[in-house]
Write a protein that holds these residues in place. Sequence first.
Motif, PDB file in Angstrom:
ATOM      1  N   LEU A 160       6.525 -10.810  -4.213  1.00 20.17           N
ATOM      2  CA  LEU A 160       5.963  -9.675  -4.147  1.00 20.17           C
ATOM      3  C   LEU A 160       4.935  -9.489  -5.345  1.00 20.17           C
ATOM      4  CD1 LEU A 160       8.865  -7.754  -2.785  1.00 20.17           C
ATOM      5  CD2 LEU A 160       6.848  -8.114  -1.500  1.00 20.17           C
ATOM      6  N   ARG A 161       5.319  -9.955  -6.308  1.00 23.21           N
ATOM      7  CA  ARG A 161       4.561  -9.980  -7.436  1.00 23.21           C
ATOM      8  C   ARG A 161       3.219 -10.589  -7.607  1.00 23.21           C
ATOM      9  NH1 ARG A 161       6.992  -6.955 -12.048  1.00 23.21           N
ATOM     10  NH2 ARG A 161       4.922  -7.678 -13.294  1.00 23.21           N
ATOM     11  N   PHE A 162       3.466 -11.727  -6.817  1.00 21.62           N
ATOM     12  CA  PHE A 162       2.178 -12.287  -6.753  1.00 21.62           C
ATOM     13  C   PHE A 162       0.849 -11.485  -5.790  1.00 21.62           C
ATOM     14  CE2 PHE A 162       4.304 -16.498  -7.137  1.00 21.62           C
ATOM     15  CZ  PHE A 162       3.461 -17.051  -8.126  1.00 21.62           C
ATOM     16  N   SER A 163       1.427 -10.440  -5.381  1.00 18.99           N
ATOM     17  CA  SER A 163       0.274  -9.787  -4.518  1.00 18.99           C
ATOM     18  C   SER A 163      -0.281  -8.538  -5.247  1.00 18.99           C
ATOM     19  CB  SER A 163       1.017  -9.097  -3.087  1.00 18.99           C
ATOM     20  OG  SER A 163       2.139 -10.239  -2.742  1.00 18.99           O
ATOM     21  N   GLY A 164      -0.048  -8.202  -6.624  1.00 16.97           N
ATOM     22  CA  GLY A 164      -0.633  -7.392  -7.122  1.00 16.97           C
ATOM     23  C   GLY A 164      -0.567  -7.493  -8.566  1.00 16.97           C
ATOM     24  N   ARG A 165      -1.545  -7.265  -9.434  1.00 18.64           N
ATOM     25  CA  ARG A 165      -1.305  -7.327 -10.987  1.00 18.64           C
ATOM     26  C   ARG A 165      -0.745  -6.134 -11.486  1.00 18.64           C
ATOM     27  NH1 ARG A 165      -7.090  -8.452 -13.111  1.00 18.64           N
ATOM     28  NH2 ARG A 165      -7.202  -9.691 -11.269  1.00 18.64           N
ATOM     29  N   ASP A 166      -0.915  -5.015 -10.973  1.00 18.61           N
ATOM     30  CA  ASP A 166      -0.115  -3.654 -11.271  1.00 18.61           C
ATOM     31  C   ASP A 166       0.361  -3.003  -9.957  1.00 18.61           C
ATOM     32  OD1 ASP A 166      -2.314  -2.234 -10.488  1.00 18.61           O
ATOM     33  OD2 ASP A 166      -3.324  -2.686 -12.381  1.00 18.61           O
ATOM     34  N   PHE A 167       1.091  -1.922 -10.245  1.00 20.94           N
ATOM     35  CA  PHE A 167       1.666  -1.450  -9.266  1.00 20.94           C
ATOM     36  C   PHE A 167       0.656  -0.646  -8.282  1.00 20.94           C
ATOM     37  CE2 PHE A 167       3.852   2.602  -7.297  1.00 20.94           C
ATOM     38  CZ  PHE A 167       4.607   1.770  -6.351  1.00 20.94           C
ATOM     39  N   ARG A 168      -0.373  -0.209  -8.496  1.00 25.44           N
ATOM     40  CA  ARG A 168      -1.446   0.147  -7.679  1.00 25.44           C
ATOM     41  C   ARG A 168      -2.218  -0.702  -7.147  1.00 25.44           C
ATOM     42  NH1 ARG A 168      -5.192   4.353  -6.941  1.00 25.44           N
ATOM     43  NH2 ARG A 168      -4.015   6.276  -7.778  1.00 25.44           N
ATOM     44  N   ASP A 169      -2.559  -1.930  -7.666  1.00 23.28           N
ATOM     45  CA  ASP A 169      -3.139  -2.915  -6.974  1.00 23.28           C
ATOM     46  C   ASP A 169      -2.018  -3.549  -5.851  1.00 23.28           C
ATOM     47  OD1 ASP A 169      -4.920  -4.993  -6.845  1.00 23.28           O
ATOM     48  OD2 ASP A 169      -3.657  -6.457  -7.690  1.00 23.28           O
ATOM     49  N   PHE A 170      -0.699  -3.449  -6.292  1.00 20.49           N
ATOM     50  CA  PHE A 170       0.131  -3.869  -5.266  1.00 20.49           C
ATOM     51  C   PHE A 170       0.188  -3.035  -4.019  1.00 20.49           C
ATOM     52  CE2 PHE A 170       4.357  -3.259  -3.614  1.00 20.49           C
ATOM     53  CZ  PHE A 170       4.852  -4.352  -3.142  1.00 20.49           C
ATOM     54  N   ASP A 211       3.294   8.872  -4.310  1.00 21.39           N
ATOM     55  CA  ASP A 211       2.471   9.810  -5.334  1.00 21.39           C
ATOM     56  C   ASP A 211       2.985   8.998  -6.523  1.00 21.39           C
ATOM     57  OD1 ASP A 211       1.403  11.901  -3.874  1.00 21.39           O
ATOM     58  OD2 ASP A 211       3.594  12.369  -3.367  1.00 21.39           O
ATOM     59  N   ILE A 212       1.841   8.680  -7.297  1.00 22.07           N
ATOM     60  CA  ILE A 212       2.065   7.814  -8.486  1.00 22.07           C
ATOM     61  C   ILE A 212       1.862   8.995  -9.796  1.00 22.07           C
ATOM     62  CG2 ILE A 212       1.306   6.155  -9.892  1.00 22.07           C
ATOM     63  CD1 ILE A 212       0.067   4.855  -7.367  1.00 22.07           C
ATOM     64  N   TRP A 213       3.059   9.123 -10.294  1.00 13.66           N
ATOM     65  CA  TRP A 213       2.998  10.127 -11.585  1.00 13.66           C
ATOM     66  C   TRP A 213       2.454   9.263 -13.038  1.00 13.66           C
ATOM     67  CZ3 TRP A 213       2.792  14.178  -9.189  1.00 13.66           C
ATOM     68  CH2 TRP A 213       3.601  14.547  -8.231  1.00 13.66           C
ATOM     69  N   ASP A 214       3.047   8.310 -12.995  1.00 13.67           N
ATOM     70  CA  ASP A 214       2.640   7.500 -14.351  1.00 13.67           C
ATOM     71  C   ASP A 214       2.983   5.948 -13.979  1.00 13.67           C
ATOM     72  OD1 ASP A 214       2.712   6.423 -16.842  1.00 13.67           O
ATOM     73  OD2 ASP A 214       3.824   7.666 -18.028  1.00 13.67           O
ATOM     74  N   GLU A 215       1.849   5.248 -14.202  1.00 17.38           N
ATOM     75  CA  GLU A 215       1.841   3.923 -13.731  1.00 17.38           C
ATOM     76  C   GLU A 215       2.653   3.066 -14.686  1.00 17.38           C
ATOM     77  OE1 GLU A 215      -0.884   0.953 -11.835  1.00 17.38           O
ATOM     78  OE2 GLU A 215      -1.917   2.561 -12.163  1.00 17.38           O
ATOM     79  N   GLN A 216       2.589   3.458 -15.791  1.00 19.88           N
ATOM     80  CA  GLN A 216       3.112   2.595 -17.084  1.00 19.88           C
ATOM     81  C   GLN A 216       4.404   3.275 -17.633  1.00 19.88           C
ATOM     82  OE1 GLN A 216       2.248  -0.469 -18.059  1.00 19.88           O
ATOM     83  NE2 GLN A 216       0.956  -0.392 -16.322  1.00 19.88           N
ATOM     84  N   PHE A 217       5.315   4.037 -16.702  1.00 20.69           N
ATOM     85  CA  PHE A 217       6.194   4.684 -17.309  1.00 20.69           C
ATOM     86  C   PHE A 217       7.134   4.080 -17.903  1.00 20.69           C
ATOM     87  CE2 PHE A 217      10.570   6.597 -16.590  1.00 20.69           C
ATOM     88  CZ  PHE A 217      10.360   8.014 -17.226  1.00 20.69           C
ATOM     89  N   ALA A 218       7.724   2.967 -17.521  1.00 27.47           N
ATOM     90  CA  ALA A 218       8.522   1.958 -18.284  1.00 27.47           C
ATOM     91  C   ALA A 218       8.082   0.672 -18.528  1.00 27.47           C
ATOM     92  CB  ALA A 218       9.955   2.071 -17.584  1.00 27.47           C
TER      93      ALA A 218
END
Lengths: 328, 189
Positions: free
Chosen positions: B80-90, B164-171
Motif C-alpha cells: 500500500l505504501r508503494f502506492s503513494g509518497r504521502d497520505f494525500r498522494d495515496f 476529511d484531512i485535518w493535518d497531513e503531518q500530525f504524527a
Amino acid sequence: MSGPVLGASALAQLLPMHLWLARDGAVLSIGPTLAKLLPDMSEGLSARLMPTREQPGSCVLSAIGSAVDQRTRLFLRLTDAPDLVLRGHGVRAEDGSILLNLGFGIGLHKAIQSAGLTDDDFAPSELAMELLFLHEANRGVLTELSRFNDQLAQSREVALLQAQTDPLTGLHNRRGLEIALSLSLRSVDLPDDAPQPFALVHLDLDHFKQVNDQLGHQAGDDLLRSVGGVLRSHVRKADTAARIGGDEFVLILRGMTSRPALQTLSERIIAAINALSPPELVGLSVSASMGVVIWTPGGSARADDVLAQADRALYMSKGSGRGRVTIL
Amino acid sequence: MNSLVNRAIEEFLRSTYGEVMVQAITDEAAVSVGRLAPAGAGFATAGLDRAAFRLAKPRAEMFEDMGGWMTRIEPIRRLLRFSGRDFRDFLLRLDELPGRAHLVLPDLIVPRLQVEATDQSVCLSMLEPDEAWQHLLVGLIRGMADDYGALCLIAADGSAIRIDIWDEQFAEGRMFCLQSDLLSDQVLS
C-alpha cells in the motif's frame, strides 16, 4: 536551428538521471538522483564510470561518444560498485557536448540499496515504483501459494495413508496390502532391477467367533488389536502386515525363502497368539492357523494367484487340526 | 485466487479473536456445508459474517476491522505504501488500486474506484457500489492514515467514503523505505 534552452535546474527536475558532458568529458551538469550514485564527479568521469563489455575500449568517454554518435544503447558500470550497470542513451548538442539520460533497468534493487533512493528520486514517468510493487507483491503471493501447496500435499499424504490403514489395528487394510503386494510382484521400473523373492503368509485366528459370542465384541476387538501388536513385533521394517477383514491377516516377508526360518517364525507367532487367549474363554483357547507361500521371480505375477495359493495352504492347516502352519 | 482472500480472513479472525473462534467458525461452516474444508483453506466472507453474529457485532464493523488489520500486516502495508509518497498522494491514487490488484491477482474482483478531491477532503466512490468493500476500504484507509501519520476523519457517506484531512503531518508516521528488509533476508537464506 535554435529552440528553447533549458537551464540546469529545469534539466535536473525533468531528468534526475541525466549527465551532461562537455566535449572533453568535463561534467557540465548531473541529475540529483544520479549524483547520489556518483558523488564526487569532480574527480573525473573515468574515476566513477567504466564501459561494460558491450562497449569495449579503455576510455569511458570514447565509449560514450561512439554510442551517442552511432545511436546505440549505452551501458556504463560503476567503478565503486561494479555489479551495478546503468543503461541509457544520449544525444550530441550543436556545441559538441553530450547529454545522457540513464536508468537502472533490472539492477534497480541494487541501486536503491547502494544509494538509499526514495520515491522522490524517480521521475514520474519511470516505472520504478511499479517494478518494486510487482516484485514484492509477486513474492508475497508465491510464498502464500507454495505454503498452500505444501499443506495440500501434506493433507493428501495423510488421506492416502488413512485410506490404506486399518483403524482398529493400525496395520495395513486390504487396499494397503494390494498396493504392497503388487509392488512386490512388479519389477520396479528399471528392467535390470528384478523383483525380489518374498514369502506371503495368510493367517486366520482359530475360535475367534467364540470370543465375540461369549465375551462380546469389545473383547473381540481387543484381541484383534493385540494380534496386530504381535504381528507388528514379528516383522521387519521392510515387511508388510495387514488385516484384510474380520480375523484374517496377511504378511509379506521380503527376501524370506528359507523354509526352516519360516517354520520357526510361524511357530513363534502362533505361540504368541496362543498366549493372548482370554482366560475367561470356556473350554477352548484362541490360536492361529497359517498358510505360507514362497514366491520367487518367475512365479505368477498376479496378486490373486499368490493370495489364492496362500489361502489353499491356510485351509490345509485348518483341515489338519488348526494352530499350525503349512508352507507351500 | 480465492485461497489467498480466504486465508487472510482466517488469519484476521485468528489474530483478533483467537484460535477458539476460528475453530468454532470452521466447525459451524463444516456443519452447514456438510463437509470439512481442508486445513488452512480459510473461509470466505461468510466466515466474517459468522464471526460478527457470534460477537453480536455489526457486519460493517467486522469488515472495517479487517481492513485495519490488513494495514498492520507488513507485506500488505508495504504494497500500500508503494502506492503513494504521502497520505494525500495515496488517496488520490487509490483509483490505481484495482489495476495494481489485477497485476498480481488477475482473478480478484476489485470494484473500480473514483477519486474526487477538494481542498481539505477527498471523496472515494465505487463504480459498482459494494457494502463489504466500502467498509473494508474505510478500515484500510484509516489504518493507512495512521501509517502516514495523518490526522483525518474517515466515514462512510452513502455508498461512498469521505475523508476529511485535518493535518497531513500530525504524527511522524511509520518508517518506510523502498528496500525491503525481507528481501535481503530471503536472499541470504
